[in-house]
Design an enzyme around this catalytic site. Structure first.
Site, PDB file in Angstrom:
ATOM      1  N   TYR A 189       0.896  -1.010  -0.323  1.00 19.89           N
ATOM      2  CA  TYR A 189      -0.124  -0.258   0.382  1.00 19.89           C
ATOM      3  C   TYR A 189       0.629   1.323  -0.644  1.00 19.89           C
ATOM      4  CZ  TYR A 189      -3.569   3.630   1.205  1.00 19.89           C
ATOM      5  OH  TYR A 189      -4.661   4.306   2.392  1.00 19.89           O
TER       6      TYR A 189
ATOM      7  N   ASP B 144       9.518   2.537  -0.375  1.00 15.51           N
ATOM      8  CA  ASP B 144       8.123   3.653   0.686  1.00 15.51           C
ATOM      9  C   ASP B 144       8.698   2.885   1.648  1.00 15.51           C
ATOM     10  OD1 ASP B 144       4.366   3.302   0.582  1.00 15.51           O
ATOM     11  OD2 ASP B 144       6.050   4.399   1.689  1.00 15.51           O
TER      12      ASP B 144
ATOM     13  N   LYS C  21       5.059   9.033   8.761  1.00 16.88           N
ATOM     14  CA  LYS C  21       4.310   8.641   9.737  1.00 16.88           C
ATOM     15  C   LYS C  21       5.153   9.357  11.277  1.00 16.88           C
ATOM     16  CE  LYS C  21       2.444   5.213   8.418  1.00 16.88           C
ATOM     17  NZ  LYS C  21       0.762   4.430   8.785  1.00 16.88           N
TER      18      LYS C  21
HETATM   19  P1  KE4 Z   1      -0.651   8.173   4.684  1.00 13.60           P
HETATM   20  O1  KE4 Z   1      -1.062   8.964   3.521  1.00 13.60           O
HETATM   21  O2  KE4 Z   1      -1.967   7.580   5.205  1.00 13.60           O
HETATM   22  O3  KE4 Z   1      -0.010   9.126   5.651  1.00 13.60           O
HETATM   23  O4  KE4 Z   1      -0.182   7.064   4.149  1.00 13.60           O
HETATM   24  C1  KE4 Z   1       0.269   6.100   3.298  1.00 13.60           C
HETATM   25  C2  KE4 Z   1       0.689   5.048   3.428  1.00 13.60           C
HETATM   26  C3  KE4 Z   1       2.110   5.131   2.248  1.00 13.60           C
HETATM   27  N1  KE4 Z   1       2.846   3.913   2.670  1.00 13.60           N
HETATM   28  C4  KE4 Z   1       2.802   2.971   3.340  1.00 13.60           C
HETATM   29  C5  KE4 Z   1       4.323   2.108   3.693  1.00 13.60           C
HETATM   30  C6  KE4 Z   1       1.614   3.429   4.528  1.00 13.60           C
HETATM   31  O5  KE4 Z   1       1.817   2.449   5.255  1.00 13.60           O
HETATM   32  C7  KE4 Z   1       0.957   4.338   5.101  1.00 13.60           C
HETATM   33  C8  KE4 Z   1      -0.670   4.605   5.588  1.00 13.60           C
HETATM   34  N2  KE4 Z   1      -0.214   3.433   6.059  1.00 13.60           N
HETATM   35  C9  KE4 Z   1      -1.348   2.862   7.029  1.00 13.60           C
HETATM   36  C10 KE4 Z   1      -1.539   1.919   7.446  1.00 13.60           C
HETATM   37  N3  KE4 Z   1      -1.625   0.925   7.086  1.00 13.60           N
HETATM   38  C11 KE4 Z   1      -2.555   4.436   7.637  1.00 13.60           C
HETATM   39  C12 KE4 Z   1      -3.481   3.990   7.852  1.00 13.60           C
HETATM   40  C13 KE4 Z   1      -4.446   4.369   7.670  1.00 13.60           C
HETATM   41  O6  KE4 Z   1      -4.643   4.251   6.564  1.00 13.60           O
HETATM   42  O7  KE4 Z   1      -5.902   4.336   8.286  1.00 13.60           O
END
Ligand code: KE4
Length: 428
Positions: free
Chosen positions: A144, A239, A267
């Site tokens: 993701y 990533d 994060k």
């Molecule tokens: P954000 O746009 O949510 O800040 O980041 C996206 C993203 C990009 N790359 C990786 C490896 C990530 O894990 C994420 C976001 N992770 C999720 C949890 N698996 C965020 C939690 C959510 O979507 O509510």
């Protein structure tokens, strides 16, 4: 647990926000049970609006690696608040956090701050395309990279959690250039390059997967991707939004000794405030406006509060002994979880690296998303609800990783393992 107030608030939220949440995974759709409405967090703990306390293994999905509301971070934010919440102009704090990221992350010679991991990943894709003049991208099933259109192809995290076939509203034309391969499958990557000669701008991956559940790279996988991308004139992007400053202070790339061309972060570097970043070789970053022609911008990018929270979080993390402590508590936790399931003969596999862990309720091993999807998600939902009842807050999805922090005590780990033992006995 009495969750009356959570129920009232969550019910009201359903009429205000789609699904009653600001992000899908929070709605507990795949695990069932009553979503918990938080009142406040501190250290390793979260309290809900009914006054119940939970040992928290989500930590706001990664940022709370030093523990929630660390006094040094909160204190620094209090001081920064007096100077304003946003400038929309350069400030010294951006220099400071940029220097810390550049010093820490081997591949990063220059960095651009944005406001989320999604923004970091969509920007880094544009940069890969701008630098190579090519259009196609390889991602891996189950990984993701945020919710930008071009990544919503066999994506993990909430997309996998909700079993979405990907997403309506994403034009075929947008994802036509997104190629996918199974994680840990170098032959599949080689085939894609052979089938698309000179057309692939780059490969992006989670160097340790946290969005399909916890999946580690097999020996040689990351090295192989480095070789294949170099041979084909394509860029390699890690990533590290989730793994950055969690797997090691320099991220998974430092841990595994592989240097990508570009890296995304998020994060942890915002310490709980909205920050994302992308960075890499200076010659590539020189393409980013206004230094170069590739456009990317953001009203709140580099804002002083988020920079402050990030600076003080990284300062805490670079203290000696940090990652040894995180490794010690997390490896003890996962070993205890696997043993507890074994005591009631529940099929389970899992592991941990530093402050990131995960398990699947299946025999294993799980090397890619297809194998992850074979795990028992129904029983995971039963486990999740049983653990909540026992005051332990796990990610509400079998397709997420778990996160420990410097605030998790040995007693917290012991209490968590007691809760796992009785929960496994209950659902076996
Ligand atoms: P954000 O746009 O949510 O800040 O980041 C996206 C993203 C990009 N790359 C990786 C490896 C990530 O894990 C994420 C976001 N992770 C999720 C949890 N698996 C965020 C939690 C959510 O979507 O509510």
């Amino acid at each position: 647990m009495n969750t009356t107030r959570s129920q009232e608030l969550f019910s009201a939220a359903q009429n205000l926000m789609p699904g009653g949440v600001s992000s899908p995974v929070r709605a507990f759709k795949s695990v069932g049970g009553q979503p918990i409405v938080f009142d406040h967090v501190k250290g390793a703990y979260a309290w809900d609006v009914d006054g119940n306390r939970y040992i928290d293994y989500i930590g706001s999905w990664g940022p709370a690696i030093c523990g929630h509301a660390h006094p040094k971070v909160i204190g620094a934010l209090r001081n920064a608040l007096g100077k304003g919440t946003s400038f929309g102009a350069p400030c010294a704090l951006e220099n400071q956090l940029a220097e810390m990221v550049i010093d820490a992350v081997p591949s990063v010679e220059m960095v651009r701050f944005v406001n989320s991991g999604t923004e970091a990943c969509m920007s880094v894709l544009r940069l890969m395309r701008a630098f190579t003049g090519r259009e196609k991208l390889i991602k891996f099933e189950g990984c993701y990279h945020g919710h930008a259109d071009m990544f919503l192809v066999k994506a993990g995290s909430g997309v996998a959690t909700l079993g979405l076939p990907d997403s309506p509203g994403v034009p075929r034309s947008t994802t036509a250039s997104t190629l996918t391969a199974p994680y840990n499958d170098l032959e599949a990557v080689k085939r894609l390059f052979a089938e698309n000669p000179g057309e692939i701008a780059g490969v992006i991956l989670e160097p340790v997967v946290g969005n399909a559940g916890f999946i580690t790279p097999e020996p040689g996988f990351l090295e192989g991707l480095r070789e294949i991308t170099t041979e084909n004139g394509a860029l390699l992007t890690f990533d590290e939004v989730m793994t950055g400053f969690r797997i090691a202070y320099g991220g998974a790339q430092a841990k595994f000794g592989i240097t990508p061309d570009l890296t995304t972060l998020g994060k942890v570097i915002g310490g709980g405030l909205p920050v994302g970043a992308y960075g890499g070789r200076a010659e590539i970053m020189a393409m980013v406006a206004p230094a170069g022609p590739m456009y990317q911008a953001g009203t709140l990018s580099g804002n002083p509060l988020a920079m402050t929270a990030g600076i003080h979080t990284l300062e805490l993390l670079r203290q000696p002994g940090t990652y040894e402590r995180l490794e010690a508590i997390t490896s003890r936790l996962i070993a205890g979880i696997l043993a507890a399931a074994g005591e009631v003969e529940l099929p389970i596999c899992g592991g941990s690296i530093s402050a990131m862990f995960g398990f699947f309720l299946c025999k294993g091993p799980v090397r890619n998303f297809e194998e992850a999807k074979a795990a028992d998600t129904v029983r995971f939902g039963q486990l999740h609800r049983a653990m909540l009842e026992r005051g332990v807050y796990l990610a509400p999805s079998a397709f997420e990783a778990g996160f420990t922090s410097l605030a998790h005590s040995d007693e917290d780990i012991d209490a968590t393992l007691d809760a796992f033992r009785s929960s496994f006995a209950q659902i076996a």
